[in-house]
Design a protein around this motif. Structure first.
Motif, PDB file in Angstrom:
ATOM      1  N   GLN A 264     -75.925 102.635 -39.667  1.00 28.52           N
ATOM      2  CA  GLN A 264     -76.357 102.437 -38.286  1.00 28.52           C
ATOM      3  C   GLN A 264     -75.565 103.308 -37.319  1.00 28.52           C
ATOM      4  OE1 GLN A 264     -75.959  98.179 -38.319  1.00 28.52           O
ATOM      5  NE2 GLN A 264     -78.142  97.877 -38.726  1.00 28.52           N
TER       6      GLN A 264
ATOM      7  N   PRO B 248     -73.349  99.046 -41.364  1.00 29.18           N
ATOM      8  CA  PRO B 248     -72.703  99.607 -40.166  1.00 29.18           C
ATOM      9  C   PRO B 248     -72.475 101.115 -40.254  1.00 29.18           C
ATOM     10  CG  PRO B 248     -71.605  97.584 -40.829  1.00 29.18           C
ATOM     11  CD  PRO B 248     -72.569  97.941 -41.934  1.00 29.18           C
TER      12      PRO B 248
ATOM     13  N   ASP C  74     -73.383  94.383 -45.832  1.00 27.98           N
ATOM     14  CA  ASP C  74     -72.500  94.169 -44.681  1.00 27.98           C
ATOM     15  C   ASP C  74     -71.466  95.292 -44.523  1.00 27.98           C
ATOM     16  OD1 ASP C  74     -73.464  91.296 -44.105  1.00 27.98           O
ATOM     17  OD2 ASP C  74     -72.864  91.226 -46.211  1.00 27.98           O
TER      18      ASP C  74
END
Length: 121
Positions: free
Chosen positions: A74, A71, A67
């Protein structure tokens, strides 16, 4: 070359430490970066978002939840230009960056990732 080679994997640190158990299909990303190319993970450790398990450069070994890491991956790993490696971004040498978006998407929330950062000097 002075810098760092980073590998992010879904395998455990123990599996990554045993070269007979390393599965390249478990890699989410890998890249090479310059002198400040490991600052991002040190910053995550300082913030309590990652844990450092080993610190000798061969490799430096960390864990962090998907988590936190997904990000960043990405958003993309910025390619370094003219030797500039911003300390607040994941950066890599042009042509050295490999990211597997489909593998990242398949990770489960809360899954712990292994991060190895190898000293390239």
């Amino acid at each position: 070359m002075s810098g760092w080679w980073t590998i992010i994997s879904t395998q455990t640190p123990e599996q990554m430490a045993d070269m007979t158990k390393v599965n390249k299909e478990a890699f989410l990303a890998s890249w090479e970066a310059g002198l400040f190319g490991a600052d991002w993970i040190a910053q995550l450790c300082a913030q309590g978002k990652a844990t450092q398990l080993a610190f000798n450069g061969f490799p430096n070994r960390y864990t962090a939840p998907v988590d936190i890491i997904a990000p960043l991956l990405q958003a993309g790993i910025a390619e370094a230009h003219d030797g500039d490696f911003p300390q607040d971004e994941l950066t890599g040498w042009p042509g050295s960056i490999t990211v597997y978006p489909e593998r990242i998407a398949a990770c489960l929330s809360g899954q712990l990732l292994s991060i190895e950062v190898w000293d390239q000097s």
